[in-house]
Design a protein around this motif. Structure first.
Motif, short mmCIF file in Angstrom:
data_model
loop_
_atom_site.label_atom_id
_atom_site.label_comp_id
_atom_site.label_asym_id
_atom_site.label_seq_id
_atom_site.Cartn_x
_atom_site.Cartn_y
_atom_site.Cartn_z
N CYS A 884 -58.32 53.16 29.64
CA CYS A 884 -57.29 52.79 28.68
C CYS A 884 -56.16 52.14 29.47
CB CYS A 884 -56.79 54.02 27.93
SG CYS A 884 -55.67 53.66 26.57
N PHE A 885 -56.18 50.81 29.55
CA PHE A 885 -55.19 50.08 30.34
C PHE A 885 -54.02 49.63 29.45
CE2 PHE A 885 -58.97 48.95 33.06
CZ PHE A 885 -58.58 49.75 34.13
N GLY A 886 -52.83 49.82 29.98
CA GLY A 886 -51.63 49.39 29.28
C GLY A 886 -50.52 49.07 30.27
N VAL A 887 -49.30 48.95 29.76
CA VAL A 887 -48.15 48.56 30.58
C VAL A 887 -47.51 49.81 31.19
CG1 VAL A 887 -45.94 47.36 30.61
CG2 VAL A 887 -47.77 46.57 29.09
N TYR A 888 -47.22 49.72 32.46
CA TYR A 888 -46.56 50.84 33.13
C TYR A 888 -45.18 51.05 32.50
CZ TYR A 888 -45.04 53.94 36.89
OH TYR A 888 -44.61 55.02 37.62
N PRO A 889 -44.80 52.31 32.20
CA PRO A 889 -43.55 52.56 31.48
C PRO A 889 -42.31 52.28 32.32
CG PRO A 889 -44.57 54.62 32.14
CD PRO A 889 -45.56 53.54 32.45
N GLU A 890 -41.26 51.80 31.64
CA GLU A 890 -39.99 51.53 32.32
C GLU A 890 -39.38 52.80 32.89
OE1 GLU A 890 -37.50 49.63 29.51
OE2 GLU A 890 -38.73 47.82 29.35
N THR A 891 -39.72 53.94 32.30
CA THR A 891 -39.15 55.21 32.76
C THR A 891 -39.94 55.82 33.90
OG1 THR A 891 -40.44 56.34 31.06
CG2 THR A 891 -38.19 55.71 30.50
N GLY A 892 -41.00 55.15 34.37
CA GLY A 892 -41.81 55.70 35.44
C GLY A 892 -41.13 55.61 36.79
N THR A 893 -41.79 56.16 37.81
CA THR A 893 -41.22 56.18 39.16
C THR A 893 -41.32 54.84 39.86
OG1 THR A 893 -43.34 56.94 40.06
CG2 THR A 893 -41.73 58.64 39.40
N ASN A 894 -42.12 53.91 39.32
CA ASN A 894 -42.30 52.60 39.95
C ASN A 894 -42.21 51.51 38.87
OD1 ASN A 894 -45.04 50.78 41.46
ND2 ASN A 894 -42.91 50.73 42.09
N PRO A 895 -41.02 51.29 38.30
CA PRO A 895 -40.86 50.36 37.17
C PRO A 895 -41.40 48.96 37.45
CG PRO A 895 -38.85 51.62 37.51
CD PRO A 895 -39.74 51.91 38.69
N ALA A 896 -41.39 48.53 38.72
CA ALA A 896 -41.87 47.19 39.03
C ALA A 896 -43.32 47.00 38.61
CB ALA A 896 -41.72 46.93 40.53
N GLY A 915 -61.04 55.63 19.74
CA GLY A 915 -60.25 54.48 20.14
C GLY A 915 -59.16 54.11 19.15
N ALA A 916 -59.01 54.89 18.07
CA ALA A 916 -57.96 54.61 17.10
C ALA A 916 -56.60 54.96 17.68
CB ALA A 916 -58.22 55.38 15.81
N ALA A 917 -55.60 54.12 17.43
CA ALA A 917 -54.26 54.34 17.98
C ALA A 917 -53.39 55.09 16.99
CB ALA A 917 -53.62 53.00 18.33
N ASP A 918 -52.69 56.10 17.49
CA ASP A 918 -51.68 56.80 16.72
C ASP A 918 -50.34 56.12 17.00
OD1 ASP A 918 -49.92 58.46 15.49
OD2 ASP A 918 -50.40 60.25 16.65
N THR A 919 -49.99 55.13 16.20
CA THR A 919 -48.79 54.34 16.47
C THR A 919 -47.52 55.10 16.21
OG1 THR A 919 -48.87 53.41 14.25
CG2 THR A 919 -50.00 52.19 15.99
N GLY A 920 -47.62 56.26 15.58
CA GLY A 920 -46.42 57.04 15.33
C GLY A 920 -45.82 57.62 16.58
N ASN A 921 -46.62 57.74 17.64
CA ASN A 921 -46.09 58.32 18.87
C ASN A 921 -45.26 57.33 19.66
OD1 ASN A 921 -47.07 61.12 19.09
ND2 ASN A 921 -49.08 60.17 18.90
N GLY A 922 -45.71 56.06 19.71
CA GLY A 922 -44.98 55.05 20.46
C GLY A 922 -44.76 55.44 21.91
N TYR A 923 -43.71 54.89 22.51
CA TYR A 923 -43.38 55.26 23.89
C TYR A 923 -42.79 56.65 23.91
CZ TYR A 923 -44.21 50.61 25.77
OH TYR A 923 -44.79 49.44 26.19
N PRO A 924 -42.81 57.40 25.02
CA PRO A 924 -43.29 56.94 26.32
C PRO A 924 -44.80 56.81 26.37
CG PRO A 924 -42.78 59.27 26.44
CD PRO A 924 -42.34 58.80 25.07
N SER A 925 -45.28 56.00 27.30
CA SER A 925 -46.71 55.79 27.45
C SER A 925 -47.40 57.07 27.83
CB SER A 925 -46.97 54.73 28.52
OG SER A 925 -46.42 53.50 28.14
#
Length: 1009
Positions: A884-896, A915-925
């Protein structure tokens, strides 16, 4: 009182020898070693007797005197059928296969006087005979066996019959993974010449398949003679001429009208559902003309083959289609010269050029017709080239044999694409984008990278090998060297950005927040909500890679039933940049190889064996191109104002900030791109197993395998940890920043270890060595562990039927697949994104793409009648793990790490098992560890073949083969990217990709006279 029955030692020994002979000529007697081009004949007779071996087909004849220990040996024999006689007695027939020893005894093995002159030995057709003098895991398939099976006629599909092999990701081509290694880590030989293309390890020079005599597949435990591989060895031996002139022709035709069409999945509503469509059709015609015979009887022989092939493929996909024509004029010539009975010379020349013309179309998504819509470009691709191999073999004495080989091979990787002139790469990740599921805009197709039309490689190699028999010891030794020259380079597609530049631009549109800092260091101005990133990239040059090695090994008969194998291989690797300077120069890597084989019953019916070894692989030439060539790579940012409706390119607003260079166009100092203490990638392997004969024809066995990567090799692109360490250890701020800069441009090392860099500390051009501890870098050690248990059973061919079945239970765990990445399709060998930033490795330890937990393979043939034979090939295999690949979170230890887009193991939403997404959770990743998001379903495949050889037309053969008889809709991988670059869920997550080949029918006819 019951009297015990007295044992007769002579009778017992006689029964032992008879059984050994009946089990097949490939069973070893006496010590021997494995050669990569030939086999041997060994046995026992009375001391002082003369043993003569002859090949009636070529007139070859050689005699030796039996030693004082009662043993004899004929090494380095070309594969084929031989006759063995003692002092002029009635000869026995025996088959010799590559890398095996055929045993013929003329006295009882215990030394008794009983003789066996009446026994005729016929070579076994077992795929894996019980060879008690070998510690290797090897499968051998001959031309006769392959002709009875419904296996696709290429080296990879034959290799996939062996236990422990799985089909690799289709984006890398038709390749196999051996023992959990990536598909880029195998080595391929033709008549002893290494034909592996080591730019990326994803290609090799292939002989016309109808010229194949035998294919040997080594899946583990191979001796010190073999190296430069962490996966497996595919060893191809070609046909050769004899004293009988033969001519023939054959043709193989697979019509697209009987092809059900390759499947692909798409989401017409962008709602998470998908539809599976058929459509891709392939029409293939391959034909061969060949001749073989004596140019000078008993001395000089010719085998020559010409192959023509025409392939037409129509491939639809959601947003377009492609129509391609492939033409492959290929050929092979083999000359064998028996200069004397003790010296021979052989020349192999073959051409494997393949030319492909492709027309691409783009149209409205959902219109799935072939060739509909607007033609957007044509592509011309040429691969392969010419290869020449010259080998000398000399039988110096009865106990000493030497050989020398020189080879030269060319491989073209040239391509041109008319689409590249007008269509730049455009990816739109804005929330308002109305584009395809992966953010594609405009008319570009493919990867968007345009290669140098003259790209190609030349390999020059030589080797010298020897074999010396000393009583209970057989010493083998050798030395080899190869030079691999590469011309390569690439640019982005599209119209030249500036007059002095040869390539186009990669445009990326994204949302922005006022006040945020862009990767070029600029601040987003007030009122700007959308920006354009411009990236220009070009690289290339001429490069040289040099590999050399020497080895020595001892096959020691400690007792009559226990063989010890002791070997060592020493390898050196040198990679040069485009100016000829060495940026990698590794000397004296030591690779010990140890093993044993115990003939438990002393009659070749029960073998226990084991081995341990270390294996290295070269630093591929792709690393030269990417790290040590001339490279210009920069980015610029602009305000977004609009889009060209045809090309997708932007109409630019004001520039934001200055140009930022990743590479400024020169050739980097070799001291500044590679770790001073770098080690080539290597692994350790351990195997233990047993094999038992069940009667004259059946055998079964078991193997346990463990492989562990001891040093990975990849680039790291984050020096922030080194900068922090430097500030804490006496360096000033400028020096610390320069240490970071030396790493940030991407630095080749062994991830997870200490880093030894050369940094321009004071900005005066003087490089100073700085050693950064592993703890400061924040990277885990590169890890790959493979463990498996293989069960196999087989029945030898007896002119009626043969069978092999194997079941493999395997696990492949770690944080790197190896030289390439199947989970994101990255073929950048040795420089993948795996370790670029620490954040991309978080959650990265888990089940690797080549983890196929269960594999069942069954294949064989049965003679229905004198003229009819049926063959079958069955595969049942569990699917690969899903990520499950996605974008590294801005709040993580390595934002870059977020700048890489959807490359991390974090998903912006929670996904359930479907594989269904629960969009109600949103971020954080959410962190989804590697390989824990489910499994691709099992693959079920059955192939059948029916062959007819009529009595009324000698030399005529006809057959029909059906691939995927049940037309299963199984697939090998799914879409692993769950989020787009903004973090929003993609509707095609977990959609099927890379479907199994559709049902197809192939007709063949051959006539030989």
């Amino acid at each position: 009182m019951t009297l015990a029955r007295k044992s007769n030692p002579v009778r017992k020994a006689t029964r032992r020898t008879l059984l050994s002979l009946a089990l097949g000529a490939c069973f070893a007697g006496g010590v021997h070693a494995q050669s990569n081009t030939s086999g041997s004949i060994v046995g026992h007779a009375a001391a002082g007797e003369t043993i003569t071996v002859t090949n009636p087909a070529t007139g070859f004849s050689r005699s030796v005197t039996v030693g004082s220990d009662g043993s004899y040996r004929f090494p380095a024999l070309p594969t084929g059928q031989y006759q063995v006689a003692r002092d002029g007695s009635q000869p026995r027939s025996v088959n010799v296969s590559v890398g095996t020893a055929s045993n013929v005894d003329f006295t009882a093995a215990s030394g008794g006087a009983t003789t066996l002159d009446a026994v005729t030995v016929v070579g076994s057709s077992a795929v894996n005979p019980i060879d008690v003098s070998s510690v290797e895991s090897t499968t051998i398939l001959t031309e006769q066996q392959i002709d009875m099976l419904p296996v696709a006629r290429d080296a990879t599909n034959v290799a996939l019959l062996a236990p422990g092999t799985v089909r690799g990701d289709g984006r890398f081509g038709n390749l196999a993974s051996f023992g959990g290694a990536s598909v880029a880590e195998n080595v391929y030989y033709v008549n002893g010449f290494n034909v592996t293309n080591i730019v990326k390890g994803l290609a090799f020079s292939e002989i016309p398949f109808e010229a194949l005599q035998e294919q040997q597949v080594k899946t583990g435990g191979y001796g010190a003679e073999f190296g430069r591989s962490l996966g497996g060895v595919v060893n191809m031996i070609t046909k050769r001429g004899t004293n009988e002139w033969k001519f023939g022709a054959n043709a193989f035709w697979s019509p697209d009208s009987l092809n059900t069409g390759t499947r692909f999945a798409y989401d017409p509503q962008r709602d998470g559902s998908y539809t599976v469509e058929k459509g891709a059709k392939t029409d293939t015609l391959r034909y061969n003309l060949y001749a073989s015979g004596p140019l000078i009887k008993d001395r000089l022989f010719l085998f020559a083959l010409y192959q023509g092939e025409k392939v037409e493929t129509r491939t639809p996909f959601e947003g377009g289609s492609a129509f391609s024509k492939q033409d492959t004029p290929q050929g092979l010539v083999k000359l064998d010269w028996s200069i004397t009975d003790n010296h021979s010379l052989e020349l192999t020349a073959f051409k494997d050029t393949s030319e492909t013309h492709t027309v691409n179309y783009q149209r409205t998504p959902g219109d799935l017709g072939i060739g509909g819509g607007e033609q957007i470009g044509t592509a011309e691709t040429e691969t392969g080239g010419e290869n020449y191999i010259l080998k000398w073999t000399g039988y110096i004495t009865d106990n000493l044999t030497l050989s020398a080989l020189y080879g030269r091979g060319e491989y073209s990787r040239g391509s041109s694409d008319t689409n590249s002139a007008d269509c730049p790469i455009v990816v739109d990740t804005r929330a308002t984008a109305v584009v395809g599921p992966l953010g594609v805009q405009g008319c570009w197709i493919g990867t968007g990278l345009v290669g140098d039309p003259n790209a190609g490689d030349v390999r020059k190699a030589w080797r010298f090998d020897g074999e010396w028999s000393l009583g209970d010891h057989l010493i083998r030794f050798g030395v080899d060297r190869e030079e691999f020259s590469t011309l390569d380079g690439s640019v982005y597609s599209g119209t030249a950005y500036e007059p002095e530049t040869p390539g186009g631009i990669f445009w990326r549109y994204s949302n922005a927040t006022a006040g945020a800092t862009l990767p070029n260091g600029a601040v987003v101005p007030d009122g700007v909500t959308e920006v354009v990133r411009l990236r220009y990239f070009e690289n290339g040059g001429n490069f040289l890679t040099k590999n050399s090695a020497w080895y020595i090994e001892d096959n020691w008969n400690v007792t009559d039933t226990f063989l010890a194998y002791l070997g060592v291989r020493n390898e050196s690797f040198q990679n040069l940049n485009s100016l000829g300077g060495a940026f990698i120069d590794v000397k004296d890597t030591w690779a010990p190889r140890l093993g044993f084989s115990w003939d438990v019953n002393g009659d070749s019916t029960f073998k226990v064996f084991g081995n341990a070894g270390r294996y290295y692989i070269p630093v591929y030439a792709n690393t030269n191109v990417r790290l040590a060539g001339s490279e210009l790579d920069y980015i610029e940012y602009y305000r977004f104002t609009g889009i060209d409706p045809v090309t997708g390119a932007p109409t630019l607003g004001a520039q934001i900030g200055q140009r930022f260079y990743n590479s400024e166009g020169g050739v980097p100092d070799p001291r500044g791109v590679v770790d001073n203490e770098i080690k080539p990638m290597y692994q350790d392997e351990y195997i233990v197993g047993a094999q038992m004969a069940l009667g004259d024809k059946w055998s079964l066995g078991i193997r346990a395998i463990k492989r562990e990567l001891k040093a990975g090799m990849d680039d790291v692109c984050d020096g922030s940890g080194a900068e922090a360490w430097a500030l804490q250890n006496g360096y000033d701020e400028d020096q610390a920043a320069n240490i970071r800069a030396a790493i940030d441009h991407c630095f080749l090392t062994n991830p997870g270890g200490a880093l030894s860099i050369n940094a321009d500390l004071n900005g005066d051009g003087t490089l100073t060595r700085v050693d950064v501890p592993a703890s400061a870098m924040g990277y885990p050690k590169a890890s790959r562990k493979y463990s498996a248990v293989e069960f196999f059973v087989e029945r030898a061919w007896d002119d009626k039927w043969f069978l092999q079945a194997s079941y493999t239970y395997a696990k492949s765990l770690g944080n790197t697949e190896g030289y390439v990445r199947s989970d994101n399709g990255q073929d950048d060998a040795g420089i993948t994104t795996s370790f670029d930033l620490p954040g991309l490795v978080e959650g990265g330890n888990g089940y690797l793409p080549n983890d196929r937990r269960h594999s069942l393979k069954v294949f064989g043939a049965y003679k229905l009648a004198d003229e009819w034979t049926v063959g079958a090939n069955l595969l049942l295999q569990s699917g690969r793990p899903i990520n499950c690949f996605g974008v590294y979170p801005e709040t993580g230890t390595n934002p870059a790490a977020g700048s890489y887009g959807a490359e991390s193991f974090y998903c912006g939403y929670y996904y359930d098992d479907t594989g269904a997404a629960d969009t109600g959770n949103g971020y954080p990743s959410y962190l989804h560890r590697r390989g824990t998001s489910g499994r691709v379903p099992w693959v079920h495949n059955l192939d059948l073949r029916l062959s007819y050889e009529p009595r009324w037309a000698k030399g005529l053969k006809m057959s029909m083969a059906v691939q995927n008889v049940l037309d299963s809709e199984d697939y090998y991988r799914v879409q692993d990217v769950a989020d787009d670059d903004t973090g929003a869920p993609l509707s095609n997550y977990r959609h099927p990709l890379s479907f199994a080949s559709p049902r197809s029918v192939q007709f063949s006819v051959q006539y030989e006279f």
